[in-house]
Design a protein around this motif. Structure first.
Motif, short mmCIF file in Angstrom:
data_model
loop_
_atom_site.label_atom_id
_atom_site.label_comp_id
_atom_site.label_asym_id
_atom_site.label_seq_id
_atom_site.Cartn_x
_atom_site.Cartn_y
_atom_site.Cartn_z
N GLY A 34 0.78 -1.25 0.03
CA GLY A 34 -0.08 0.09 -0.04
C GLY A 34 0.77 1.28 0.20
N ARG A 35 2.11 1.17 0.07
CA ARG A 35 3.08 2.45 -0.01
C ARG A 35 2.54 3.52 1.14
N ASN A 36 2.60 3.02 2.32
CA ASN A 36 2.31 3.91 3.50
C ASN A 36 2.96 3.39 4.70
N TRP A 37 3.13 4.13 5.74
CA TRP A 37 3.73 3.53 6.65
C TRP A 37 3.25 2.20 7.39
N ASP A 38 1.83 2.13 7.74
CA ASP A 38 1.29 0.91 8.21
C ASP A 38 1.65 -0.26 7.23
N ALA A 39 1.53 -0.12 5.84
CA ALA A 39 1.84 -1.24 5.06
C ALA A 39 3.15 -1.50 5.14
N LEU A 40 4.00 -0.62 5.17
CA LEU A 40 5.43 -1.13 5.23
C LEU A 40 5.92 -1.77 6.45
N ALA A 41 5.37 -1.27 7.59
CA ALA A 41 5.60 -2.01 8.73
C ALA A 41 4.74 -3.57 8.57
N ASP A 42 3.50 -3.61 8.18
CA ASP A 42 3.11 -4.73 7.99
C ASP A 42 3.85 -5.84 7.06
N VAL A 79 10.22 8.35 11.17
CA VAL A 79 9.16 7.43 11.20
C VAL A 79 9.61 6.25 10.34
N ALA A 80 10.42 6.30 9.29
CA ALA A 80 11.14 5.00 8.52
C ALA A 80 11.82 4.19 9.51
N ARG A 81 12.85 5.00 10.45
CA ARG A 81 13.83 4.32 11.25
C ARG A 81 12.95 3.62 12.32
N GLU A 82 11.89 4.08 12.62
CA GLU A 82 11.04 3.37 13.73
C GLU A 82 10.43 2.23 12.96
N VAL A 83 9.83 2.43 11.84
CA VAL A 83 9.31 1.11 11.14
C VAL A 83 10.33 0.07 10.87
N PHE A 84 11.51 0.52 10.43
CA PHE A 84 12.65 -0.41 10.18
C PHE A 84 13.00 -1.21 11.39
N GLU A 86 11.38 -1.85 14.20
CA GLU A 86 10.27 -2.61 14.64
C GLU A 86 10.14 -3.91 13.67
N ALA A 87 10.74 -3.82 12.59
CA ALA A 87 10.31 -5.04 11.58
C ALA A 87 10.69 -6.36 12.24
N SER A 88 9.97 -7.23 12.25
CA SER A 88 10.20 -8.77 12.86
C SER A 88 10.82 -9.69 11.95
#
Length: 100
Positions: A34-42, A79-84, A86-88
């Motif tokens: 989806g090219r948004n922060w939530d989609a990247l995290a997922d 935000v990108a660093r936070e998403v990265f 938290e990647a599991s």
């Protein structure tokens, strides 16, 4: 087994849309990304997105040439660093120094 290393090259990226496009391309994300922060995290936490053998061995995403984006969009980069972080599934590392 040896970890699988994938490079995310942000050379020339200066905005969120560019980051999302580059993630889709370099990380070979599915078309439905989806090219948004939530989609990247997922997607970074979904083992089904990655090849099974890579998940077993471990995946390291190396982010190169991120400095220009970080300078141009510091709040987005945070935000990108936070998403990265938290990647599991993959571990994400920032390449430091030089252009190599």
């Amino acid at each position: 087994m040896t970890e699988v290393v994938v490079t995310l090259d942000l050379d020339g990226v200066t905005d969120k849309a560019g980051l999302m496009d580059r993630c889709a391309r370099d990380l070979r994300l599915p078309d439905h990304f989806g090219r948004n922060w939530d989609a990247l995290a997922d997607v970074l936490s979904d083992p089904g997105v990655w090849p099974a053998e890579a998940v077993e061995a471990g995946i390291v995403v190396v982010v190169r040439h991120w400095e220009r984006y970080a300078e141009a969009r510091p709040e987005e980069w945070a935000v990108a660093r936070e998403v990265f972080s938290e990647a599991s599934v993959p571990s994400v590392a920032l390449a430091l120094g030089g252009s190599s």
